[in-house]
Design a protein around this motif. Structure first.
Motif, short mmCIF file in Angstrom:
data_model
loop_
_atom_site.label_atom_id
_atom_site.label_comp_id
_atom_site.label_asym_id
_atom_site.label_seq_id
_atom_site.Cartn_x
_atom_site.Cartn_y
_atom_site.Cartn_z
N VAL A 15 0.84 -1.20 0.00
CA VAL A 15 0.00 0.00 0.00
C VAL A 15 0.87 1.25 0.00
CG1 VAL A 15 -0.17 -0.02 2.53
CG2 VAL A 15 -1.90 1.19 1.16
N VAL A 16 0.41 2.28 -0.68
CA VAL A 16 1.03 3.59 -0.60
C VAL A 16 -0.06 4.61 -0.29
CG1 VAL A 16 0.86 4.02 -3.10
CG2 VAL A 16 2.51 5.31 -1.74
N LEU A 82 2.51 5.27 -9.54
CA LEU A 82 2.35 4.59 -8.25
C LEU A 82 1.58 3.28 -8.41
CD1 LEU A 82 1.54 7.63 -5.92
CD2 LEU A 82 3.65 6.28 -5.95
N ALA A 83 0.54 3.31 -9.26
CA ALA A 83 -0.28 2.12 -9.48
C ALA A 83 0.53 0.98 -10.08
CB ALA A 83 -1.47 2.45 -10.37
N ALA A 84 1.58 1.32 -10.82
CA ALA A 84 2.43 0.30 -11.42
C ALA A 84 3.34 -0.36 -10.40
CB ALA A 84 3.26 0.92 -12.54
N ASN A 85 3.51 0.29 -9.24
CA ASN A 85 4.44 -0.23 -8.23
C ASN A 85 3.76 -0.69 -6.94
OD1 ASN A 85 7.21 0.34 -9.44
ND2 ASN A 85 6.23 2.34 -9.65
N TYR A 86 2.50 -0.35 -6.76
CA TYR A 86 1.76 -0.72 -5.55
C TYR A 86 0.43 -1.36 -5.91
CZ TYR A 86 5.12 2.27 -3.10
OH TYR A 86 6.27 2.83 -2.61
#
Length: 352
Positions: A15-16, A82-86
């Protein structure tokens, strides 16, 4: 719109948190490792708030559009990255209102899956305070005591490397708790809110119910340890006393405060020593400064320990009953002894 409560959000995997408040709000305090993506600059937020109070909601929204519209592309690109990493993105503002709600709606319409944090930062802050008030009914501290320079912080760092839970109050406060305490830290001290947030995160994500903590006063630098946390540090429980040869203590303090520092640091030390004139007298302080300026650092530190710090703190060391006294001259053996005590504590809890 997907809305999520803070307790559930904190337990999400990968989560971020995305903080859409201003940089000023973010700097005062924010959720753990949150990414700041402000939709208003500090002055823009102030102006919109003034318009809301003086003219009304409709006029404030119009002005808000003026400030947000040109940022939407960057906001989308940042969120997509961010969606690509979390796996999970949780967006929050001050109270879970218009700022976070508008961004969540925009991103959702563009195919980016995000949550809005219910109640925003305020809900998080209330959760933190409630947690700190009650968690020490469940968690326990193993308090590490010892005279100045005996290696308490070093022990915590060694334990952390072994993935054992520690609470480094000096590290969190960016101050080692004395007149000289700020010297060993490059970063500015945290706000009280941010200090409490860091306390919360360290305890909330601890793996065991026993956490090592260095014995400290209630005030550490510019921040104050919450009552419930401090009470848990000093109550009857598990206490370790570190003992150490004075020459090793001197070397450790010179390492932290003097060795490898630039000339400006010596000037700062001189300023700090001068603050003791009222307490120690001009003759003693002049003697300390002479040693500093002559480069006799070890002699200076040793005299400070013997003549000031040891008499000052000995009473706080003597008031506890210790479960184990550990000699820290051999750090590896000391670490093994402390871990042995820790493992026996955990084993005893299992049997109970």
């Amino acid at each position: 719109m997907s809305v999520i409560k803070i307790e559930k959000a904190l337990k999400l995997e990968k989560v971020v948190f995305v903080d859409v408040r201003t940089e000023g709000e973010y700097e005062e305090d924010h959720i753990l490792n949150a990414f700041n993506m402000p939709i208003f600059k500090n002055n823009e937020h102030n102006e919109v708030g003034t318009i809301y109070k003086m003219q009304g909601k409709h006029e404030a929204i119009q002005k808000g559009f003026d400030y947000v519209s040109y940022k939407l592309k960057d906001i989308y690109l940042q969120a997509a990255e961010l969606a690509a990493n979390y796996d999970n993105i949780v967006i929050y503002c001050a109270r879970g209102g218009m700022r976070s709600g508008s961004i969540v709606n925009v991103l959702s319409s563009l195919g980016v899956n995000v949550y809005q944090l219910e109640g925003g930062y305020k809900a998080y802050r209330n959760f933190v305070l409630d947690y700190l008030r009650n968690i020490m009914n469940t968690k326990n501290f193993i308090s590490v005591h010892g005279l100045t320079g005996s290696g308490k912080t070093d022990l915590l760092h060694l334990l952390k490397k072994k993935e054992i839970d520690v609470l480094d109050l000096e590290g969190l406060a960016k101050n080692s708790g004395s007149t000289f305490g700020f010297i060993t830290f490059d970063k500015k001290p945290p706000s009280q809110k941010n200090f409490e947030t860091n306390l919360f995160e360290n305890i909330f994500f601890s793996k065991k119910d026993y956490i090592f903590v260095e014995s400290e006063s209630k005030r550490v630098g510019s921040v104050t340890v919450p009552n419930e946390i401090f009470d848990a540090m000093i109550r009857d429980g598990y206490h370790i006393l570190l003992e150490c040869d004075i020459d090793n203590r001197v070397n450790r303090l010179c390492r932290d405060y003097i060795y490898g520092k630039d000339e400006d640091n010596i000037l700062v030390l001189k300023e700090c020593i001068n603050k003791f004139r009222k307490r120690l007298g001009h003759k003693a302080v002049d003697g300390y400064i002479d040693l500093l300026e002559s480069g006799k650092y070890e002699e200076l530190v040793k005299k400070y320990l013997i003549e000031y710090y040891d008499p000052l703190y000995m009473h706080s060391v003597e008031k506890y009953k210790y479960n184990k006294i550990v000699n820290f001259d051999d750090t590896q053996k000391a670490l093994e002894d402390v871990i042995g005590l820790y493992e026996s504590i955990l084993e005893g809890e299992k049997k109970c």
